[in-house]
Design a protein around this motif. Structure first.
Motif, short mmCIF file in Angstrom:
data_model
loop_
_atom_site.label_atom_id
_atom_site.label_comp_id
_atom_site.label_asym_id
_atom_site.label_seq_id
_atom_site.Cartn_x
_atom_site.Cartn_y
_atom_site.Cartn_z
N MET A 168 -24.41 30.08 9.41
CA MET A 168 -23.29 31.03 9.34
C MET A 168 -23.07 31.39 7.87
O MET A 168 -23.06 30.51 7.00
CB MET A 168 -22.01 30.41 9.90
CG MET A 168 -22.06 30.15 11.39
SD MET A 168 -20.61 29.23 11.98
CE MET A 168 -19.35 30.52 11.84
N ARG A 251 -13.29 26.64 7.04
CA ARG A 251 -13.27 28.06 7.42
C ARG A 251 -14.29 28.36 8.49
O ARG A 251 -14.02 29.12 9.42
CB ARG A 251 -13.58 28.92 6.20
CG ARG A 251 -12.42 29.05 5.25
CD ARG A 251 -12.87 29.83 4.04
NE ARG A 251 -11.78 30.00 3.10
CZ ARG A 251 -11.92 30.60 1.92
NH1 ARG A 251 -13.10 31.07 1.55
NH2 ARG A 251 -10.88 30.72 1.13
N GLN A 255 -13.85 29.93 12.24
CA GLN A 255 -14.56 31.09 12.80
C GLN A 255 -15.19 30.74 14.15
O GLN A 255 -15.16 31.54 15.10
CB GLN A 255 -15.62 31.58 11.80
CG GLN A 255 -14.95 32.25 10.60
CD GLN A 255 -15.80 32.29 9.37
OE1 GLN A 255 -16.69 31.46 9.19
NE2 GLN A 255 -15.52 33.23 8.49
N ILE A 256 -15.77 29.53 14.24
CA ILE A 256 -16.31 29.09 15.54
C ILE A 256 -15.20 29.04 16.57
O ILE A 256 -15.35 29.52 17.71
CB ILE A 256 -16.95 27.68 15.40
CG1 ILE A 256 -18.13 27.71 14.44
CG2 ILE A 256 -17.36 27.14 16.76
CD1 ILE A 256 -18.60 26.32 14.01
N ALA A 257 -14.06 28.47 16.17
CA ALA A 257 -12.93 28.30 17.11
C ALA A 257 -12.39 29.65 17.56
O ALA A 257 -11.93 29.80 18.69
CB ALA A 257 -11.84 27.46 16.46
N ALA A 258 -12.44 30.66 16.69
CA ALA A 258 -11.97 32.00 17.08
C ALA A 258 -12.86 32.60 18.16
O ALA A 258 -12.41 33.42 18.96
CB ALA A 258 -11.94 32.93 15.86
N VAL A 259 -14.12 32.20 18.21
CA VAL A 259 -15.05 32.76 19.19
C VAL A 259 -14.90 32.05 20.54
O VAL A 259 -14.69 32.69 21.56
CB VAL A 259 -16.51 32.67 18.69
CG1 VAL A 259 -17.48 33.23 19.73
CG2 VAL A 259 -16.68 33.42 17.37
N THR A 260 -14.99 30.69 20.54
CA THR A 260 -14.99 30.00 21.85
C THR A 260 -13.75 29.15 22.09
O THR A 260 -13.59 28.64 23.19
CB THR A 260 -16.25 29.11 22.05
OG1 THR A 260 -16.13 27.95 21.22
CG2 THR A 260 -17.53 29.86 21.71
N ASN A 261 -12.89 28.98 21.08
CA ASN A 261 -11.63 28.23 21.25
C ASN A 261 -11.84 26.94 22.06
O ASN A 261 -11.18 26.72 23.08
CB ASN A 261 -10.60 29.15 21.94
CG ASN A 261 -9.18 28.58 22.02
OD1 ASN A 261 -8.43 28.93 22.93
ND2 ASN A 261 -8.79 27.73 21.13
N SER A 289 -6.96 28.43 7.46
CA SER A 289 -7.64 29.71 7.69
C SER A 289 -7.61 30.18 9.14
O SER A 289 -7.86 31.34 9.41
CB SER A 289 -9.09 29.64 7.22
OG SER A 289 -9.87 28.90 8.14
N VAL A 290 -7.30 29.28 10.09
CA VAL A 290 -7.51 29.65 11.49
C VAL A 290 -6.28 30.35 12.07
O VAL A 290 -5.14 30.10 11.65
CB VAL A 290 -7.87 28.39 12.32
CG1 VAL A 290 -6.64 27.54 12.58
CG2 VAL A 290 -8.58 28.74 13.61
N TYR A 291 -6.52 31.24 13.04
CA TYR A 291 -5.45 31.91 13.78
C TYR A 291 -4.56 30.85 14.44
O TYR A 291 -5.07 29.94 15.09
CB TYR A 291 -6.11 32.79 14.85
CG TYR A 291 -5.19 33.58 15.72
CD1 TYR A 291 -4.34 34.55 15.18
CD2 TYR A 291 -5.18 33.40 17.10
CE1 TYR A 291 -3.51 35.29 16.00
CE2 TYR A 291 -4.37 34.15 17.93
CZ TYR A 291 -3.52 35.09 17.37
OH TYR A 291 -2.71 35.84 18.18
#
Lengths: 322, 322
Positions: A168, A251, A255-261, A289-291
């Protein structure tokens, strides 16, 4: 007698094996050395002998075996049961692994071969920190950075290259990666990436009087383990290295968590031996950094199975597919 | 007579409806205006009347309906069939959407409600640019940046917040997002993010003589559409804005692709009306940052269904669950 499953983890140093019942209980577990001489042509023969000996020891016939699951380095062809480009096994060309096992035993066993990082993720989900959650990601920090992604209780393979977490894009103007791109996560957060970052920061910062920084100035070898230990003990320079590298990792996990949570992101591999200190640092940067809706539901934990994740995950491949 | 499925896309301006056969053929399609007065309390009543009229028109009874699929803004509770915080419908508190439909018709229909961005991804997979691939990601560039992720033919919902593509960390020292974090992809690559970036760059760059830059200096309103059109026509300043914003988008798509390695990443939403020019730019930046093995297998395309993606995807929810 209920049938048995063989779970196999092919590695550059050893071949790890397990026997698992159809109820998911681990009955036996052992390993044999990997002989990667002669372009790795002895490996499957040695593996077959190890399986054969275990079957004879227990008076098992081919009919007693439900199937074989295997994790392998390199590029796996799931349909054909072959492996290509597994360089730590000295396998360059395509190896007919499944066919070679079936013909040795004259058996029609189902054989499932999967990428070793993916298999480790399945193992952690089943018997480790993944705690049977249906959505789990394993990120391994070792020589490189690897990963396995599980969604809805299924391994995510995509078009064959899913879970390439180490590649990534992570760092603006970052250094060149083995893959040819610049700034991949692996160039920052793998064991060698952390050491490289320490080298960069040693010369970018003033002399802090840090023992680690001093060793770098003297041209001495420093490991990622040294850096984490020094940081935890309060070495200011080592803390800066940990903050820089773990901010990129945190970070990327965001980004991974934003995709598959996923419910859990598990951190494994040798670097993760830094334990709770590493976990606290990466979690801090992840949360920065995460939502918020994602950060509240995806939890970062340390993987717990170490080198055993592979054999357990390999066995689970058979259970998932039968 | 074979049974029918209603596909419904609840939006702030209109409620879109479709009737779909169990074979997946779209039999009928229409829309009614969304009346979001009085805290949106008329919306489900109007929807029920629209369904009722269609059923009477065709002499369908409750038994002729297989089920209802619905895409909705806000936070969806899939088990309860409720929606909370859909602000463009003026729904703040939890709305018992599925129960209100079933009780109006005195029917026990299965009703599947899903996030509208996820439903659009299903629609594109089924009838649009996704071309029935089992692994597809839709990224919508509109007022915000939304997304839907499909893996192994299943929607990825994770712990409820999967596909939050707009809130992937994207820009170092980026501006504050509506979610409270800084540097989210949405602050750069949404319609408003592109306009904001133009404002930043207008004052950071020398005066290029660009008409777009001049309008910004004069305090005139500029849209993302203006910027893309000018860039395509060779406006140097507008090109710089497109390069800056599309580089962040291309990298984010590379990060998504590293996780799930889908066959297609589809770009939709109003900003994507810039068409082939936008596609070329984002693909260029995607290829610059993505792992070669992933870049060779994940293809970026424009979404093709526009506003129709929702009703098709909504109907497909019923087919997938029955």
């Amino acid at each position: 007698m209920t049938k048995k499953i063989f779970g196999i983890d092919l590695g550059g140093t050893s071949i790890k094996l397990s026997v698992v019942s159809t109820e998911g209980d681990i009955i036996d577990q052992w390993s044999v050395p990997t002989d990667n001489k002669d372009e790795g042509q002895h490996i499957i023969h040695d593996l077959n002998q190890a399986i054969d000996a275990k079957m004879k020891e227990n008076n098992w016939t081919n009919d007693d075996i439900l199937g074989i699951g295997m994790g392998s380095p390199g590029v796996v062809n799931r349909e054909k049961g072959t492996v290509t480009g597994a360089y730590n096994l000295n396998w360059v060309d395509e190896q007919p692994v499944a066919d070679d096992i079936r013909s040795y035993f004259n058996a029609d066993w189902p054989i499932f071969i999967e990428n070793d990082a993916n298999v480790a993720a399945l193992g952690e989900q089943w018997k480790g920190a993944g705690d049977h959650a249906s959505d789990v990601v394993l990120v391994t920090l070792g020589t490189g950075v690897g990963g396995g992604v599980i969604v809805n209780n299924q391994l995510v393979v995509g078009q064959g290259a899913a879970g390439e977490i180490g590649h990534m894009f992570s760092k603006e103007d970052g250094r060149k990666c083995t893959c040819g791109k610049h700034g991949c996560l692996e160039t920052v957060a793998s064991a060698s990436g952390i050491v490289w970052t320490a080298g960069e920061l040693a010369y970018a910062m003033d002399d802090t009087g840090s023992a680690i920084q001093g060793r770098i100035f003297n041209g001495e070898k420093v490991t990622s383990e040294d850096i984490f230990k020094a940081a935890e003990a309060g070495d200011i320079f080592a803390e800066a290295v940990v903050d820089e590298t773990m901010s990129h990792l945190g970070r990327a996990l965001g980004q991974i968590a934003a995709v598959t949570n996923p419910k859990y992101i598990l951190i494994g591999g040798g670097v993760a031996n830094a334990g709770q200190y590493l976990l606290d640092k990466v979690t801090q940067h992840f949360n920065e950094s995460v939502y918020p809706g994602v950060g509240a539901t995806t939890h970062i934990k340390l993987a717990t199975l170490g080198n055993d994740a592979g054999v357990y995950g390999a066995a689970s491949l058979v259970m998932a597919n039968i």
